[in-house]
Motif scaffolding. Structure first.
Motif, short mmCIF file in Angstrom:
data_model
loop_
_atom_site.label_atom_id
_atom_site.label_comp_id
_atom_site.label_asym_id
_atom_site.label_seq_id
_atom_site.Cartn_x
_atom_site.Cartn_y
_atom_site.Cartn_z
N UNK A 190 -69.09 11.28 27.89
CA UNK A 190 -69.79 10.00 28.09
C UNK A 190 -69.69 9.14 26.83
N UNK A 191 -69.85 9.75 25.68
CA UNK A 191 -69.74 9.02 24.41
C UNK A 191 -68.34 8.42 24.29
N UNK A 192 -67.33 9.24 24.52
CA UNK A 192 -65.93 8.76 24.42
C UNK A 192 -65.64 7.68 25.46
N UNK A 193 -66.12 7.87 26.67
CA UNK A 193 -65.89 6.91 27.73
C UNK A 193 -66.48 5.55 27.37
N UNK A 224 -65.89 -0.62 21.86
CA UNK A 224 -66.07 0.06 20.58
C UNK A 224 -67.26 -0.56 19.84
N UNK A 225 -68.22 0.27 19.44
CA UNK A 225 -69.40 -0.26 18.73
C UNK A 225 -69.05 -0.62 17.29
N UNK A 226 -69.92 -1.37 16.67
CA UNK A 226 -69.70 -1.75 15.26
C UNK A 226 -69.89 -0.54 14.34
N UNK A 227 -70.75 0.40 14.75
CA UNK A 227 -70.93 1.64 13.99
C UNK A 227 -71.64 2.67 14.89
N UNK A 228 -71.60 3.94 14.50
CA UNK A 228 -72.19 4.99 15.34
C UNK A 228 -73.69 4.83 15.60
N UNK A 229 -74.44 4.39 14.61
CA UNK A 229 -75.89 4.28 14.80
C UNK A 229 -76.24 3.13 15.74
N UNK A 230 -75.46 2.08 15.71
CA UNK A 230 -75.65 0.98 16.67
C UNK A 230 -75.43 1.49 18.09
N UNK A 287 -71.37 11.63 18.14
CA UNK A 287 -71.15 10.18 18.15
C UNK A 287 -70.31 9.78 16.93
N UNK A 288 -70.68 10.27 15.77
CA UNK A 288 -69.96 9.93 14.54
C UNK A 288 -68.52 10.44 14.62
N UNK A 289 -68.33 11.68 15.07
CA UNK A 289 -66.99 12.25 15.17
C UNK A 289 -66.12 11.43 16.14
N UNK A 338 -62.75 9.25 15.22
CA UNK A 338 -61.48 9.54 15.89
C UNK A 338 -60.90 8.28 16.53
N UNK A 339 -61.74 7.51 17.20
CA UNK A 339 -61.26 6.31 17.88
C UNK A 339 -60.90 5.20 16.89
#
Length: 139
Positions: A98-101, A107-113, A128-130, A134-135
């Motif tokens: 789900x995270x990857x999808x 693409x978010x501006x950063x993982x915490x967003x 989420x960070x990983x 990767x992306x």
């Protein structure tokens, strides 16, 4: 508001993904608030409970349930119900997918967003960070 427009676009992308993969999507509005979203593997259907009383965002939950049908082990189980605490096996894999999808759609501006936007359970922060890293490298 940009977030509302973007959110609608992301949700529409997931709905199109379901349609293009012959997955029936049912948005149930008459279920009790304690009934979780459900993926029915053999019938290729996802039932989303619009009344589900959970902190995790609808769009994230939808991506999670679609992941069970699109990427899951068809022989492992016939029915999955959403659990924000499912940390093993197929549930963990559905969370990661789900995270990857969702990051592949927008693409978010950063993982915490990303985590805040979809209200992703905090225990998934490392995933989420990983995935974000990767992306980002793949761009």
């Amino acid at each position: 508001m940009i977030k509302d427009y973007l959110y609608t676009q992301i949700t529409s992308s997931l709905e199109s993904l379901a349609c293009n993969n012959d997955i029936t999507l049912v948005n149930a509005e008459d279920l009790s608030e304690n009934v979780p979203d459900t993926a029915l593997i053999n019938t290729r259907a996802v039932i989303m409970n619009k009344q589900f009383d959970i902190n995790v965002d609808y769009t994230y939950r939808l991506a999670h349930e679609l992941s069970h049908i699109l990427y899951g082990d068809k022989d492992a189980q016939a029915v999955y119900q959403f659990s924000e605490y499912g940390k093993r096996g197929e549930e963990l894999q559905a969370h990661r997918n789900a995270i990857r999808m969702l990051m592949s759609i927008e693409m978010p501006s950063n993982p915490l967003t990303f985590m805040s936007y979809y209200r992703v359970p905090t225990w998934l922060e490392n995933d989420v960070i990983r995935t974000y890293n990767e992306l980002k490298i793949a761009e």
